[in-house]
Write a protein that holds these residues in place. Structure first.
Motif, short mmCIF file in Angstrom:
data_model
loop_
_atom_site.label_atom_id
_atom_site.label_comp_id
_atom_site.label_asym_id
_atom_site.label_seq_id
_atom_site.Cartn_x
_atom_site.Cartn_y
_atom_site.Cartn_z
N SER A 12 51.76 46.75 47.77
CA SER A 12 50.90 46.76 49.14
C SER A 12 49.57 47.20 49.27
O SER A 12 48.48 46.55 49.42
CB SER A 12 51.80 47.13 50.33
OG SER A 12 53.00 46.55 50.70
N GLU A 13 49.45 48.46 48.54
CA GLU A 13 48.15 49.03 48.35
C GLU A 13 47.16 48.24 47.51
O GLU A 13 46.00 48.07 47.75
CB GLU A 13 48.33 50.60 47.48
CG GLU A 13 47.00 51.29 47.34
CD GLU A 13 47.22 52.39 46.40
OE1 GLU A 13 46.14 52.77 45.95
OE2 GLU A 13 48.28 52.83 46.22
N ALA A 14 47.66 47.76 46.30
CA ALA A 14 46.81 46.86 45.61
C ALA A 14 46.54 45.41 46.54
O ALA A 14 45.36 45.21 46.20
CB ALA A 14 47.55 46.38 44.24
N MET A 15 47.45 44.84 47.03
CA MET A 15 47.09 43.79 48.04
C MET A 15 45.89 44.00 49.09
O MET A 15 45.03 43.09 49.21
CB MET A 15 48.08 43.28 48.48
CG MET A 15 49.22 42.80 47.89
SD MET A 15 50.88 42.45 48.93
CE MET A 15 50.48 42.01 50.69
N GLU A 16 45.90 45.27 49.40
CA GLU A 16 44.87 45.60 50.69
C GLU A 16 43.71 45.94 49.93
O GLU A 16 42.72 45.29 50.16
CB GLU A 16 45.49 46.89 51.22
CG GLU A 16 46.44 46.72 52.27
CD GLU A 16 46.96 48.20 52.91
OE1 GLU A 16 46.23 48.98 53.02
OE2 GLU A 16 48.26 48.21 53.36
N ARG A 17 43.56 46.31 48.71
CA ARG A 17 42.34 46.39 47.79
C ARG A 17 41.77 44.99 47.62
O ARG A 17 40.64 44.90 47.92
CB ARG A 17 42.38 47.43 46.58
CG ARG A 17 43.10 48.53 46.67
CD ARG A 17 42.04 49.28 47.64
NE ARG A 17 40.93 49.83 47.01
CZ ARG A 17 40.27 50.76 46.25
NH1 ARG A 17 41.17 51.91 46.37
NH2 ARG A 17 39.17 50.82 45.72
N GLY A 18 42.80 44.19 47.14
CA GLY A 18 42.29 42.79 46.91
C GLY A 18 41.66 42.02 48.21
O GLY A 18 40.62 41.52 48.11
N GLN A 19 42.56 42.32 49.31
CA GLN A 19 41.81 41.67 50.46
C GLN A 19 40.75 42.49 51.03
O GLN A 19 40.07 41.58 51.82
CB GLN A 19 42.98 42.06 51.55
CG GLN A 19 44.15 40.94 51.26
CD GLN A 19 45.63 41.30 52.06
OE1 GLN A 19 45.61 42.23 52.72
NE2 GLN A 19 46.48 40.31 52.12
N GLN A 20 40.39 43.67 50.70
CA GLN A 20 39.01 44.05 50.90
C GLN A 20 38.01 43.67 50.22
O GLN A 20 36.72 44.30 50.38
CB GLN A 20 39.29 45.63 51.10
CG GLN A 20 40.36 46.15 52.12
CD GLN A 20 40.70 47.68 52.05
OE1 GLN A 20 40.24 48.41 50.96
NE2 GLN A 20 41.33 48.30 52.79
N GLY A 21 38.21 42.86 49.03
CA GLY A 21 37.23 42.47 48.27
C GLY A 21 37.06 43.46 46.94
O GLY A 21 36.07 43.00 46.02
N ASP A 22 37.91 44.40 46.69
CA ASP A 22 37.73 45.25 45.50
C ASP A 22 38.78 44.57 44.42
O ASP A 22 39.84 45.19 44.13
CB ASP A 22 38.00 46.56 45.74
CG ASP A 22 37.65 47.61 44.93
OD1 ASP A 22 37.24 47.05 43.74
OD2 ASP A 22 37.60 48.63 45.17
N ARG A 23 38.43 43.52 44.06
CA ARG A 23 39.34 42.72 43.06
C ARG A 23 39.54 43.31 41.85
O ARG A 23 40.64 43.46 41.32
CB ARG A 23 38.84 41.37 42.84
CG ARG A 23 38.73 40.35 44.22
CD ARG A 23 37.95 39.13 44.02
NE ARG A 23 38.20 38.38 43.06
CZ ARG A 23 39.05 37.25 43.05
NH1 ARG A 23 39.59 37.06 44.55
NH2 ARG A 23 39.71 36.32 42.17
N GLU A 24 38.83 43.91 41.40
CA GLU A 24 38.66 44.66 39.94
C GLU A 24 39.91 46.10 40.09
O GLU A 24 40.66 46.13 39.15
CB GLU A 24 37.63 45.01 39.37
CG GLU A 24 37.47 45.71 37.80
CD GLU A 24 38.17 44.96 36.99
OE1 GLU A 24 39.06 45.42 36.13
OE2 GLU A 24 37.79 43.61 36.95
N VAL A 25 39.68 46.54 41.13
CA VAL A 25 40.58 47.80 41.43
C VAL A 25 42.03 47.13 41.65
O VAL A 25 42.84 47.63 41.01
CB VAL A 25 40.19 48.61 42.54
CG1 VAL A 25 41.18 49.57 43.19
CG2 VAL A 25 38.76 49.27 42.09
N ALA A 26 41.92 46.05 42.50
CA ALA A 26 43.25 45.48 42.63
C ALA A 26 44.00 44.97 41.38
O ALA A 26 45.26 45.19 41.16
CB ALA A 26 43.13 44.35 43.66
N ARG A 27 43.39 44.55 40.47
CA ARG A 27 43.83 43.82 39.29
C ARG A 27 44.40 45.11 38.55
O ARG A 27 45.66 45.20 37.99
CB ARG A 27 42.96 42.96 38.32
CG ARG A 27 42.61 41.70 39.01
CD ARG A 27 41.74 40.99 37.94
NE ARG A 27 40.53 41.47 37.65
CZ ARG A 27 39.38 40.98 38.54
NH1 ARG A 27 39.47 40.00 39.31
NH2 ARG A 27 38.30 41.49 38.39
#
Length: 150
Positions: A12-27
């Motif tokens: 969920s934390e990674a999903m949130e980061r991706g949804q906030q536009g921080d795709r590299e951190v999410a990956r």
């Protein structure tokens, strides 16, 4: 969400980061979690992670790899396991979204025959969706992509 566990919290934390536009951190977060999951581990975790990891890929081929992993894992998830996470979930309810994503991946890669195949598979499972906002969104996505492929 009734069945929140440590892995799902991390996903969920990674999903949130991706949804906030921080795709590299999410990956990176997804990759770290993926390393902790084993092929014999919980297919619900693998399906969920792969489904959302695909969304943060920049390369359509990598997106396809992750969406295929999500579908493969979904085939191993039981309804009982899905309901442990949330009482409303069923494995068949995953299918329309998973196949819609695969159809879009194949469209991006120019494999229109496979894209159409996955649109057909998504359509075949839409009866598993509720008549709510999520169900309407997935149905609309399927029909929009089907029109693009015609």
């Amino acid at each position: 969400m009734s069945g929140q566990d440590e892995v799902m919290s991390r996903i969920s934390e990674a999903m949130e980061r991706g949804q906030q536009g921080d795709r590299e951190v999410a990956r990176q977060l997804f990759a770290d979690i993926w390393k902790d999951l084993t092929p014999e581990g919980d297919p619900f975790h693998r399906c969920t992670l792969a489904h959302y990891m695909a969304d943060v890929q920049d390369d359509p081929q990598e997106e396809l790899v992750w969406d295929l992993r999500a579908l493969e894992a979904a085939e191993q998830v039981t309804d009982a396991r899905a309901r442990e996470y949330h009482a409303s979930l069923s494995v068949r309810g995953f299918q329309p979204s998973l196949h819609l994503n695969l159809a879009e991946d194949y469209r991006k890669l120019g494999d229109l025959a496979r894209a159409r195949e996955h649109v057909a598979r998504a359509r075949a499972a839409v009866d598993a969706l509720d008549e709510d906002g999520y169900g309407r969104m997935i149905r609309a996505g399927i029909e929009r992509l089907a029109r693009q492929l015609d």
